[in-house]
Design an enzyme around this catalytic site. Structure first.
Site, PDB file in Angstrom:
ATOM      1  N   ASP A   1       7.972  40.342  32.085  1.00 26.28           N
ATOM      2  CA  ASP A   1       8.575  41.551  32.616  1.00 26.28           C
ATOM      3  C   ASP A   1       9.856  41.838  31.823  1.00 26.28           C
ATOM      4  OD1 ASP A   1       9.297  43.582  34.577  1.00 26.28           O
ATOM      5  OD2 ASP A   1      10.702  42.113  35.390  1.00 26.28           O
TER       6      ASP A   1
ATOM      7  N   ASP B   1      12.804  44.476  33.031  1.00 26.88           N
ATOM      8  CA  ASP B   1      13.994  44.743  33.836  1.00 26.88           C
ATOM      9  C   ASP B   1      14.342  43.559  34.739  1.00 26.88           C
ATOM     10  OD1 ASP B   1      14.401  48.182  34.028  1.00 26.88           O
ATOM     11  OD2 ASP B   1      12.719  47.281  32.990  1.00 26.88           O
TER      12      ASP B   1
END
Length: 293
Positions: free
Chosen positions: A85, A87
């Site tokens: 991922d 963020d």
């Protein structure tokens, strides 16, 4: 056989290990061996002949919290694939929240983001709602946001470049946007990027997205596709922090929750809660002399 590697507060290591061994002594997951790894004096390796990974995870969390840890059903090694991922995992910010600040809407958008990460809202509807609030924002705000606010987390580049040097394929997959992810991936060193696309017309955001949504199912599918290309013996590692990452974390051999929300923490067999991203290299037994970046 279960193997766990753990980095915890040195002052609590001995007492925590004794407490954990006492709890598991009469269970199906007893501790057979525990010792510090020779290459790194702060990594404790724990071995159990049992197969109840959840029981070992609960015991470690009860005895050592916070900690950095990785649990596996076999010998731990450098993975063939790393999918992460973006963020609040590879970078320290939520891009859409920071971008919304340029429209004077950060508080409103951040509240929706937080609820989505906690798993309280449907991801796609929450994403479309937040993007809709950005309608009319000048595209130049994206470039300002990147320059002024978006920063890789400590150790991100070293982790990715070192894994690549060991032959690991690296993929950044995000529910965020290519406008940000393409730049971040180049900074950190990822080889492939999968994300959402903001629609822009005449230099302004339209409040719409282009193409299919990159959501939790997409993240899991990307991981599975990459593993299939590498072959059935490929070992995968995934990292994330929110509910949208859970299917990907569960599908990987080493699912790592990075300073994660509770639901993501419970879904992972690894976690980082004390150190920076380079602790993953320690848990993978990569000597610091081999670190790159």
């Amino acid at each position: 056989m279960l193997i766990a590697r753990l980095i915890a507060d040195p002052a609590a290591l001995e007492s925590g290990l004794e407490a954990m061994m006492a709890v598991l002594s009469d269970s199906d997951t007893p501790i057979a061996h525990a010792a510090m790894l020779d290459f790194c004096g702060d990594v404790l390796q724990i071995e159990s002949p049992g197969d109840d990974l959840d029981a070992l995870r609960r015991a470690i969390r009860a005895a050592f919290d916070p900690s950095d840890c990785l649990i596996a059903r076999d010998a731990i090694r450098v993975p063939d694939l790393f999918v992460s991922d973006m963020d609040s995992t590879m970078i320290g910010q939520e891009c859409i929240d920071e971008l919304a600040d340029f429209a004077g809407l950060k508080a409103k958008v951040a509240e929706i983001t937080e609820r989505a990460m906690q798993g309280e809202l449907d991801f796609e509807s929450a994403l479309r709602e937040r993007v809709g609030l950005l309608e009319g924002l000048d595209e130049s705000a994206i470039h300002r946001c990147l320059d002024e606010r978006i920063r890789p987390n400590v150790g991100a580049r070293v982790l990715v470049e070192t894994l690549k040097s060991k032959g690991c394929r690296t993929v950044l997959v995000t529910g965020g946007f290519h406008h940000f992810a393409d730049v971040v991936a180049e900074q950190i060193g990822f080889e492939r990027v999968v994300g959402n696309r903001l629609k822009v017309q005449e230099g302004k955001l339209t409040g719409k997205l282009v193409g299919a949504i990159t959501d939790s199912a997409t993240k899991k599918r990307v991981l599975e596709e990459e593993v299939a290309r590498l072959g059935e013996r490929a070992i995968s590692m995934a990292a994330g922090d929110g509910a949208n990452d859970i299917p990907m974390l569960e599908a990987s051999d080493y699912g790592v929750a990075y300073f994660a929300k509770p639901k993501a923490r419970e879904a992972a067999n690894g976690w980082v809660e004390r150190g920076d991203l380079t602790v993953l290299l320690k848990l993978l037994e990569v000597p610091e002399a081999d670190w790159v970046g």
